[in-house]
Scaffold this motif. Structure first.
Motif, PDB file in Angstrom:
ATOM      1  N   LYS A  28    -104.764 113.512  57.534  1.00 22.67           N
ATOM      2  CA  LYS A  28    -104.481 113.643  56.105  1.00 22.67           C
ATOM      3  C   LYS A  28    -103.532 112.540  55.640  1.00 22.67           C
ATOM      4  O   LYS A  28    -103.653 112.045  54.519  1.00 22.67           O
ATOM      5  N   ALA A  58     -91.737 121.740  54.384  1.00 22.76           N
ATOM      6  CA  ALA A  58     -92.671 120.613  54.326  1.00 22.76           C
ATOM      7  C   ALA A  58     -92.679 119.936  55.685  1.00 22.76           C
ATOM      8  O   ALA A  58     -91.618 119.726  56.286  1.00 22.76           O
ATOM      9  N   THR A  59     -93.862 119.621  56.175  1.00 25.97           N
ATOM     10  CA  THR A  59     -93.942 118.894  57.437  1.00 25.97           C
ATOM     11  C   THR A  59     -93.371 117.491  57.250  1.00 25.97           C
ATOM     12  O   THR A  59     -93.230 116.998  56.121  1.00 25.97           O
ATOM     13  N   THR A 118     -94.824 114.714  57.933  1.00 27.35           N
ATOM     14  CA  THR A 118     -95.815 113.810  57.339  1.00 27.35           C
ATOM     15  C   THR A 118     -95.911 114.018  55.830  1.00 27.35           C
ATOM     16  O   THR A 118     -96.120 113.060  55.081  1.00 27.35           O
ATOM     17  N   VAL A 119     -95.759 115.255  55.378  1.00 24.82           N
ATOM     18  CA  VAL A 119     -95.735 115.510  53.936  1.00 24.82           C
ATOM     19  C   VAL A 119     -94.508 114.849  53.315  1.00 24.82           C
ATOM     20  O   VAL A 119     -94.584 114.234  52.240  1.00 24.82           O
ATOM     21  N   GLN A 120     -93.370 114.948  53.974  1.00 23.03           N
ATOM     22  CA  GLN A 120     -92.167 114.293  53.469  1.00 23.03           C
ATOM     23  C   GLN A 120     -92.361 112.779  53.407  1.00 23.03           C
ATOM     24  O   GLN A 120     -91.917 112.126  52.457  1.00 23.03           O
ATOM     25  N   ARG A 177     -95.215 111.228  52.935  1.00 14.52           N
ATOM     26  CA  ARG A 177     -96.081 110.960  51.784  1.00 14.52           C
ATOM     27  C   ARG A 177     -95.297 111.039  50.481  1.00 14.52           C
ATOM     28  O   ARG A 177     -95.509 110.232  49.569  1.00 14.52           O
ATOM     29  N   GLN A 178     -94.400 111.999  50.377  1.00 13.33           N
ATOM     30  CA  GLN A 178     -93.605 112.138  49.163  1.00 13.33           C
ATOM     31  C   GLN A 178     -92.747 110.898  48.929  1.00 13.33           C
ATOM     32  O   GLN A 178     -92.643 110.404  47.794  1.00 13.33           O
ATOM     33  N   TRP A 235    -104.645 109.765  52.940  1.00 13.62           N
ATOM     34  CA  TRP A 235    -103.849 109.573  51.723  1.00 13.62           C
ATOM     35  C   TRP A 235    -103.529 108.097  51.526  1.00 13.62           C
ATOM     36  O   TRP A 235    -103.615 107.583  50.398  1.00 13.62           O
TER      37      TRP A 235
END
Length: 220
Positions: free
Chosen positions: A145, A111-112, A114-116, A118-119, A149
């Motif tokens: 993104k 996971a990038t 930025t995804v982390q 967001r999580q 979000w």
């Protein structure tokens, strides 16, 4: 402490949730701020989960290190960390034997950062953490993104972007630095971010109204 971290069986995510709830109980305010940032942990060897040569803001250069993404909560009553994610580069997630040797669960995938982020933000918002704003530096602000979000969550945000970031403007788009040059002198306000290692940290701010994009990600 070492025995607890290395040998004892305990629910790290459960403790995380307890810490978050305790923080909200004592620091919670409706206009709280969720702060995303990362830090590096310098390492000598190659066995620690996620370690490789990568850029560390802590060191200010590329080093052999681990990277962690963190979520802090800040209000007028105080500030504290409430969540964390260890960044695992593809060199790790694509080598399951190496992951097993380091104790990385089988279900953990790449996971990038930025995804982390967001999580972690989703966990905080789903848990009812009272917050009106999210802040992050350019590493996260440059990701459209991530910004989209945040807009979908209906939460305000202040994120840094590069000077060449494309920004929606009246009549089209503009680079961020070009847009800033059009702000009149009286639009700028100097604000302090507190003292740093080299003295006061002062930044100039101006506010501009930009076009709103509905249901689509803004350019850039």
């Amino acid at each position: 402490m070492q025995r607890l971290l290395n040998a004892a069986s305990w629910d790290a995510d459960g403790v995380r949730d307890d810490v978050r709830d305790y923080a909200v109980e004592h620091l919670g305010e409706r206009d709280g701020v969720l702060v995303v940032d990362e830090t590096g942990f310098l390492k000598k060897g190659t066995g620690s989960a996620g370690v490789q040569r990568q850029y560390s803001g802590t060191a200010g250069r590329t080093e052999n290190c681990q990277l962690g993404v963190f979520l802090a909560y800040a209000t007028s009553k105080g500030r504290t960390l409430i969540d964390r994610e260890l960044y695992l580069p593809k060199s790790w997630t694509e080598n399951r034997d190496r992951c097993r040797d380091a104790g990385v669960p089988e279900e953990v995938e790449f996971a990038t950062k930025t995804v982390q982020a967001r999580q972690m933000l989703a966990r905080a918002l789903d848990a009812g953490v009272p917050a009106a704003w999210v802040t992050a530096d350019e590493a996260y602000g440059k990701d459209c993104k991530f910004r989209t979000w945040l807009e979908q969550q209906r939460i305000g945000y202040v994120v840094a972007v590069a000077c060449n970031q494309t920004i929606p403007a009246a009549g089209g788009t503009s680079r961020a630095d070009a847009l800033a040059t059009h702000a009149p002198d009286d639009a700028w306000k100097r604000r302090s971010c507190g003292d740093g290692a080299k003295g006061p940290r002062l930044f100039d701010w101006a506010v501009a109204s930009l076009p709103v994009y509905e249901d689509t990600a803004p350019p850039g």
